[in-house]
Design a protein around this motif. Structure first.
Motif, PDB file in Angstrom:
ATOM      1  N   TYR A 184     -12.476 -11.093   1.532  1.00  0.00           N
ATOM      2  CA  TYR A 184     -13.633 -10.250   1.805  1.00  0.00           C
ATOM      3  C   TYR A 184     -13.735  -9.911   3.294  1.00  0.00           C
ATOM      4  CZ  TYR A 184     -18.145  -8.140   1.829  1.00  0.00           C
ATOM      5  OH  TYR A 184     -19.152  -7.226   2.008  1.00  0.00           O
ATOM      6  N   SER A 185     -13.556 -10.910   4.128  1.00  0.00           N
ATOM      7  CA  SER A 185     -13.613 -10.685   5.585  1.00  0.00           C
ATOM      8  C   SER A 185     -12.469  -9.765   5.990  1.00  0.00           C
ATOM      9  CB  SER A 185     -13.486 -12.015   6.317  1.00  0.00           C
ATOM     10  OG  SER A 185     -12.935 -11.829   7.609  1.00  0.00           O
TER      11      SER A 185
ATOM     12  N   ASP B  89     -21.413 -10.832  -0.453  1.00  0.00           N
ATOM     13  CA  ASP B  89     -21.099  -9.889   0.620  1.00  0.00           C
ATOM     14  C   ASP B  89     -21.918 -10.169   1.880  1.00  0.00           C
ATOM     15  OD1 ASP B  89     -23.613  -8.975   0.085  1.00  0.00           O
ATOM     16  OD2 ASP B  89     -23.001  -6.956  -0.475  1.00  0.00           O
ATOM     17  N   ASN B  91     -24.499  -9.167   2.862  1.00  0.00           N
ATOM     18  CA  ASN B  91     -25.361  -8.067   3.291  1.00  0.00           C
ATOM     19  C   ASN B  91     -26.609  -7.966   2.426  1.00  0.00           C
ATOM     20  OD1 ASN B  91     -24.283  -6.972   5.602  1.00  0.00           O
ATOM     21  ND2 ASN B  91     -22.855  -5.660   4.496  1.00  0.00           N
ATOM     22  N   GLU B 207     -23.180  -5.773   9.796  1.00  0.00           N
ATOM     23  CA  GLU B 207     -21.764  -5.909  10.167  1.00  0.00           C
ATOM     24  C   GLU B 207     -21.172  -4.612  10.709  1.00  0.00           C
ATOM     25  OE1 GLU B 207     -18.791  -6.072   7.092  1.00  0.00           O
ATOM     26  OE2 GLU B 207     -20.173  -5.342   5.581  1.00  0.00           O
ATOM     27  N   HIS B 208     -21.927  -3.501  10.565  1.00  0.00           N
ATOM     28  CA  HIS B 208     -21.414  -2.217  11.066  1.00  0.00           C
ATOM     29  C   HIS B 208     -21.965  -1.861  12.438  1.00  0.00           C
ATOM     30  CE1 HIS B 208     -19.541  -1.679   7.249  1.00  0.00           C
ATOM     31  NE2 HIS B 208     -20.686  -1.669   6.596  1.00  0.00           N
ATOM     32  N   PRO B 222     -20.680  -1.856  18.398  1.00  0.00           N
ATOM     33  CA  PRO B 222     -20.121  -2.422  17.168  1.00  0.00           C
ATOM     34  C   PRO B 222     -20.625  -3.845  16.976  1.00  0.00           C
ATOM     35  CG  PRO B 222     -18.531  -2.640  18.920  1.00  0.00           C
ATOM     36  CD  PRO B 222     -19.710  -1.893  19.501  1.00  0.00           C
ATOM     37  N   PRO B 225     -15.981  -8.019  14.761  1.00  0.00           N
ATOM     38  CA  PRO B 225     -15.370  -8.390  13.471  1.00  0.00           C
ATOM     39  C   PRO B 225     -15.128  -9.895  13.449  1.00  0.00           C
ATOM     40  CG  PRO B 225     -14.167  -6.582  14.546  1.00  0.00           C
ATOM     41  CD  PRO B 225     -15.083  -7.181  15.575  1.00  0.00           C
ATOM     42  N   LEU B 226     -15.749 -10.582  12.508  1.00  0.00           N
ATOM     43  CA  LEU B 226     -15.677 -12.043  12.446  1.00  0.00           C
ATOM     44  C   LEU B 226     -14.903 -12.491  11.218  1.00  0.00           C
ATOM     45  CD1 LEU B 226     -19.416 -12.802  13.310  1.00  0.00           C
ATOM     46  CD2 LEU B 226     -17.457 -13.036  14.843  1.00  0.00           C
ATOM     47  N   GLU B 227     -14.217 -13.604  11.369  1.00  0.00           N
ATOM     48  CA  GLU B 227     -13.509 -14.167  10.209  1.00  0.00           C
ATOM     49  C   GLU B 227     -14.504 -14.577   9.133  1.00  0.00           C
ATOM     50  OE1 GLU B 227     -10.278 -16.470  10.082  1.00  0.00           O
ATOM     51  OE2 GLU B 227      -9.245 -15.480  11.725  1.00  0.00           O
ATOM     52  N   GLU B 228     -15.627 -15.108   9.575  1.00  0.00           N
ATOM     53  CA  GLU B 228     -16.581 -15.703   8.657  1.00  0.00           C
ATOM     54  C   GLU B 228     -17.988 -15.395   9.148  1.00  0.00           C
ATOM     55  OE1 GLU B 228     -15.051 -17.116   5.821  1.00  0.00           O
ATOM     56  OE2 GLU B 228     -14.626 -19.051   6.753  1.00  0.00           O
ATOM     57  N   VAL B 293     -19.347 -11.129  25.528  1.00  0.00           N
ATOM     58  CA  VAL B 293     -19.578  -9.740  25.960  1.00  0.00           C
ATOM     59  C   VAL B 293     -18.240  -9.065  26.283  1.00  0.00           C
ATOM     60  CG1 VAL B 293     -20.546  -8.308  27.815  1.00  0.00           C
ATOM     61  CG2 VAL B 293     -21.953 -10.065  26.713  1.00  0.00           C
ATOM     62  N   PHE B 296     -16.625  -7.660  23.332  1.00  0.00           N
ATOM     63  CA  PHE B 296     -17.161  -6.348  22.954  1.00  0.00           C
ATOM     64  C   PHE B 296     -16.542  -5.240  23.806  1.00  0.00           C
ATOM     65  CE2 PHE B 296     -20.516  -6.751  19.832  1.00  0.00           C
ATOM     66  CZ  PHE B 296     -20.728  -8.123  19.796  1.00  0.00           C
ATOM     67  N   ASN B 298     -13.566  -5.302  25.141  1.00  0.00           N
ATOM     68  CA  ASN B 298     -12.187  -5.125  24.671  1.00  0.00           C
ATOM     69  C   ASN B 298     -12.138  -4.396  23.328  1.00  0.00           C
ATOM     70  OD1 ASN B 298     -11.494  -6.591  26.901  1.00  0.00           O
ATOM     71  ND2 ASN B 298     -11.112  -8.504  25.783  1.00  0.00           N
ATOM     72  N   LEU B 299     -13.136  -4.640  22.523  1.00  0.00           N
ATOM     73  CA  LEU B 299     -13.143  -4.079  21.165  1.00  0.00           C
ATOM     74  C   LEU B 299     -13.243  -2.558  21.166  1.00  0.00           C
ATOM     75  CD1 LEU B 299     -13.284  -4.732  18.113  1.00  0.00           C
ATOM     76  CD2 LEU B 299     -15.772  -4.873  18.356  1.00  0.00           C
TER      77      LEU B 299
END
Lengths: 307, 307
Positions: A184-185, B89, B91, B207-208, B222, B225-228, B293, B296, B298-299
């Protein structure tokens, strides 16, 4: 740098909350090649159409230096046809009609003039056909980018994995990434999918932007917040066309340049959704594209002066 | 610059795909004040708890220079309690139990020492209570930020609009923005909502990421993006606390600094979701925050060298 694009050229009939169309020209190779033509010339297309295909559109492609030498014309058959309806949120849609027609037994032919291409874009097609295209190139291109969809995960997962193992960049959406990886992730999904072969993975999230993964690096490109998404058809293909077109024009496949390419792809996609079908992609100017890219810069730019 | 925070201090019982908790400390003012305490001291809290509230948590707040002088303790009553379960999910969630208890007739008291505060954060509460707090301040703060939720749109829309008209920044999620404005497009929704009064609007998309609007400007931050995502409880409040804490620490409410504040809020929120409840917010270091920070930066960072 030369670019070859493989994919469908088709008719679509679309219904959105804003209106509906009769049969208009669509198909992955159509959107990809139009978008890429703003960056690199010529764009060589491998596809198949029926005798019913729109000759004005072929003319438009030629005007934009898109070669159709690799587009087979089956005079007595009909072009691929898809009809669909978008729901109010524009993120979900239902398929009303799918007629494979000429696409049912598509056997791609690579003209001699396309051999030696540096960049190859495999638009969404049966993975076996995508693989055949790679095999029929005498030399492996510098970079192979592949798009696909959940349909092939449902009915041809093994073929799909064989083809994925051969490409450098895979471009799919978030739900497809979850289905393909079983995770899912999206961070975990990316690791699983890159272990299948591709060095780069793009996960498209529609109105929520796109993620580019490579090794332990990740880059996020937002989608431009728009007043109106008029018709999302072809946005993903247009993204792919802008992405590989920019890469091919610069000849640079570093991660830094891939990030820029994702922004260019996102910029082209933001034009695509403004009108029905390919309408908005026919007459873009370089100024329009560069202004749009600047909007992406403004959207995410901040000075990270720490306290 | 001084910061006053109004909101609930509560007990939550949580169930996520990763596990469940007994009653743990939660509430909007809890998350907001903890997050803000990494930027500005003291943080003045206005809230109400029952005799059952966790004294260790009050100690923790004091250790982090969070004043509880404005926290009423109703010895013979119980603290607000919420219990919920998150779906896979993360969410979406369902509420299992809501016990208003002391929050049912909350009449906020502003201690004299809180008067003259420069920044005011109105955490999610009945809009009438939020409005009362503004009225009970002798001077209008330099900046008033307000959070709310769909619940108040369902049952108290007119009260809500009266309070919204009094604030500078409104922070809500995407579905709430759509409900409040009656517009699906977030760009259109933002225009409608800013016409209700706030000069700035933050639309949180979980998450968006998050969008910051002001006049015709828009900024996108953004989510990392996290693994968990272990437990999303409090992420929105933590975002708000980081946001207003950073603003209060810098004393700069320009759009450029608001963008940075959104990034700091997002960074704090990304810590919050890593563990249950407030656990991860108790002992952050400045290095951890600054490294986050930088992630972010770099992302989203790319060099927009045009062709």
């Amino acid at each position: 740098m030369s670019l070859t694009v493989v994919g469908s050229m088709a008719f679509d009939a679309l219904e959105t909350p804003f209106g509906k169309t009769d049969k208009i020209v669509g198909g992955a190779a159509t959107y990809i090649s139009l978008a890429a033509s703003y960056f690199v010339k010529p764009v060589n297309v491998v596809s198949v159409v029926g005798g019913d295909f729109d000759q004005d559109h072929i003319q438009l492609m030629h005007q934009r230096d898109i070669s159709t030498e690799g587009v087979q014309v089956k005079e007595n058959e009909k072009s691929f046809f898809w009809s669909g309806r978008y729901f109010n949120d524009m993120n979900s849609r239902e398929t009303l009609v799918t007629e494979l027609n000429v696409l049912g037994d598509f056997d791609p032919i690579i003209p001699q003039s396309y051999q030696g291409c540096d960049y190859l874009m495999l638009g969404n097609l049966a993975p076996q056909v995508q693989k055949t295209v790679i095999e029929r190139l005498n030399e492996r291109p510098k970079l192979v980018v592949m798009d696909t969809m959940n349909f092939w995960m449902d009915i041809a997962m093994e073929d799909l994995k064989e083809t994925i193992a051969l490409v450098d960049v895979l471009s799919i959406n978030d739900e497809e990434a979850r289905q393909l990886s079983g995770e899912y992730s999206l961070v975990k999904a990316a690791k699983v999918i890159m272990a299948m072969g591709p060095r780069y993975l793009i996960i498209k999230k529609g109105e929520h932007g796109a993620l580019l993964f490579s090794e332990d690096k990740v880059f996020f490109a937002p989608a431009l917040p728009l007043e109106e998404v008029f018709d999302p058809t072809g946005a993903g293909d247009t993204f792919a066309g802008g992405f590989i077109g920019y890469l091919a024009s610069t000849g640079d496949t570093s991660f830094g340049n891939m990030k820029r390419a994702v922004i260019y792809g996102s910029a082209l996609a933001s034009f695509c959704v403004e009108k029905f079908g390919t309408e908005r992609l026919k007459n873009l100017t370089q100024d329009e594209i560069e202004n749009r890219v600047q909007q992406f810069v403004n959207l995410v730019q901040f000075d990270a002066v720490l306290q």
